[in-house]
Design an enzyme around this catalytic site. Structure first.
Site, mmCIF file in Angstrom:
data_model
loop_
_atom_site.group_PDB
_atom_site.id
_atom_site.type_symbol
_atom_site.label_atom_id
_atom_site.label_comp_id
_atom_site.label_asym_id
_atom_site.label_seq_id
_atom_site.Cartn_x
_atom_site.Cartn_y
_atom_site.Cartn_z
ATOM 1 N N GLU A 79 -43.185 -17.545 32.347
ATOM 2 C CA GLU A 79 -42.842 -16.920 31.267
ATOM 3 C C GLU A 79 -43.215 -17.437 29.973
ATOM 4 O O GLU A 79 -43.464 -16.794 28.997
ATOM 5 C CB GLU A 79 -41.192 -16.954 31.036
ATOM 6 C CG GLU A 79 -40.762 -16.030 30.011
ATOM 7 C CD GLU A 79 -39.265 -15.804 29.829
ATOM 8 O OE1 GLU A 79 -38.694 -14.725 30.391
ATOM 9 O OE2 GLU A 79 -38.559 -16.828 29.980
ATOM 10 N N ASP A 80 -43.376 -18.646 29.678
ATOM 11 C CA ASP A 80 -43.408 -19.459 28.617
ATOM 12 C C ASP A 80 -45.136 -19.886 28.388
ATOM 13 O O ASP A 80 -45.128 -20.374 27.094
ATOM 14 C CB ASP A 80 -42.474 -20.859 28.478
ATOM 15 C CG ASP A 80 -41.123 -20.423 28.368
ATOM 16 O OD1 ASP A 80 -40.869 -19.140 28.130
ATOM 17 O OD2 ASP A 80 -40.232 -21.259 28.786
#
Ligand code: MN
Length: 491
Positions: A79-80
């Site tokens: 996600e990051d």
């Protein structure tokens, strides 16, 4: 800043319970995640990697398998950072990628304040059903634990939402999975934010009691240790304070009078064998008179989540009412680790994927946990019903689906991009046809608004028969809605 000492610590910790773990892959994941999060910071200013590392340590404490540890190190990478699930799979294999993806998907599920119990129950089920693998839930629990421990820096609104989520979803899940250690910590942190006044009160009134109780219990401990030794029973005796939130709940039941709580601090006696548990109980009762109705044999009759121990409350030294909990080391371990305690390493294939759970031989889970885990495939199935066959939800393509709620907490699953009209027709053709407007999360919304995961949608409808609007066809997403609209308009 995490450094290689941390990696060595992690490896040492895993090595204790799982010497055959794939330490090369664990080191690789450590370096991969560290590199991927390079330059990112947590809100408290710490390097981001501190977070996945902390999650990995929690899982190592729960003695989870190597895939879980690797996935926990990588759990925020997709996600990051710029890395995809595919990249994880290429580097760490399918199983790890599957776990990381599961954790990533679960981030979409959010709890909303002020919903009913029924809603929480549904969310809990969805949470677990979406997780597909109990290990994903365990990673999420450890993830949330660290996020709660470092939550001082987020906005109050976000903090409150997370605290409620913990009380409604995470702590009960930890409880149901029998992981007392994590449940207690989660509850105490959430308690502090949800009921700050009460938290302060309980902390204050219990503090002096604890100091005083501790002195007293040391005396009891010495006496008991001596008589156990005379009987040749090797025991470890610890004073154990109730965690604040459970103390708070108990105070509410006891007129808020702390003097009426006898198990504020209990003595925990850990011995080697089951027969020594009963011997110890006998010895305690020989010295001190038990309170009637307070003897509990959770060894013969374990609690629903698998908890085993003997409990008794006696008139102890100085006539003070004191609780004892007697258990073996095995029971102690299980009480702290729950479902994770039942992980066997002898057979690496023994995965906890829910479709297979319960069928695996040698995987012994306390009855109630097993029953609950066995429910998961059923929930998954329930969640896949309700849409037309073409659109049937496949859990593994969840990113194309969203879950939204009726005001009563029922779950409706829809494709990404679906609108209130799709939602209305998913419920019933008549609800769709008579739709006048919609409220999303309590606010009036355009009918063409794209719904988001976790939205609560209420359809305002006409009491009288009505035809759908033709322009709805321009934005509805589901075949079901399209077909129904065309049919009603005889197109
Ligand atoms: Mn995380």
């Amino acid at each position: 800043m995490p450094n290689d000492t941390d990696l060595q610590k992690l490896i040492d910790q895993i090595n204790i319970y799982h010497p055959q773990a794939d330490f090369d892959q664990i080191s690789k994941a450590y370096n991969f995640a560290k590199e991927a999060h390079e330059g990112q910071k947590r809100r408290d200013g710490q390097p981001y990697f501190v977070h996945p590392l902390s999650v990995a340590f929690t899982l190592a404490r729960l003695q989870l398998d190597d895939s879980s540890i690797i996935a926990s190190l990588l759990h925020d990478v997709v996600e990051d950072t710029r890395y995809s699930v595919k990249k994880i799979e290429l580097n760490f294999g399918k199983e790890v990628a599957f776990l990381v993806e599961g954790v990533t998907k679960l981030k979409k599920l959010k709890y909303r304040l002020g919903r009913k119990e029924y809603f929480s129950e549904n969310l809990k089920k969805m949470f677990v059903a979406m997780a597909k693998d109990i290990r994903v839930v365990l990673i999420k629990l450890a993830d949330r634990l660290h996020n709660m421990e470092t939550i001082g820096y987020v906005s109050q609104e976000e903090r409150d939402r997370k605290a409620y989520e913990v009380m409604e979803i995470y702590a009960p899940l930890a409880q149901r999975l029998g992981i007392g250690e994590i449940r207690d910590r989660l509850e105490d942190i959430a308690f502090q934010y949800i009921y700050p006044e009460e938290h302060k009160w309980v902390k204050e009134i219990s503090a002096e009691h604890y100091i005083e109780a501790d002195k007293y219990l040391q005396k009891v401990k010495t006496v008991l240790q001596k008589s156990l030794r005379e009987q040749g029973i090797e025991a470890e005796i610890d004073a154990r304070a109730k965690h604040l939130y459970s103390l708070y709940k108990k105070l509410l039941r006891k007129d808020k009078d702390i003097n009426k709580i006898y198990d504020l601090v209990a003595l925990r006696v850990i011995v080697n064998t089951i027969s020594e548990c009963y011997e110890t109980l006998g010895m305690i009762h020989k010295q001190w008179f038990p309170l009637l109705g307070m003897i509990k044999d959770y060894i013969s009759l374990p609690k629903p989540n698998g908890y085993r121990s003997l409990h008794t409350t006696v008139f102890c030294l100085e006539g003070r009412i004191t609780e004892f909990q007697i258990r073996t080391w095995q029971m102690h371990y299980e009480a702290e680790h729950g479902v994770a305690a039942h992980w066997y390493y002898a057979d690496k294939k023994k995965s906890l994927i829910v479709d297979e759970i319960g069928l695996k031989k040698g995987f012994k889970v306390p009855g109630e946990i097993l029953k609950w885990v066995e429910e998961l495939p059923k929930w998954q199935k329930e969640l896949t019903q309700g849409e037309d066959l073409l659109n049937t939800l496949r859990i593994d393509t969840l990113e194309d689906r969203i879950f939204v709620f009726t005001p009563h907490g029922d779950v409706v699953d829809l494709p990404v991009g679906a609108t209130a009209i799709d939602f209305a027709y998913a419920i019933h053709t008549l609800v769709g046809d008579r739709c006048l407007g919609a409220k999303v999360n309590g606010k009036l919304a355009e009918l063409s608004l794209e719904l988001k995961n976790g939205d609560i949608v209420e359809i305002l409808r006409s009491k009288n028969e009505r035809k759908p609007k033709r322009d709805w066809l321009n934005f509805v997403k589901t075949t079901r809605a399209k077909t129904a609209i065309k049919k009603s308009l005889s197109l």
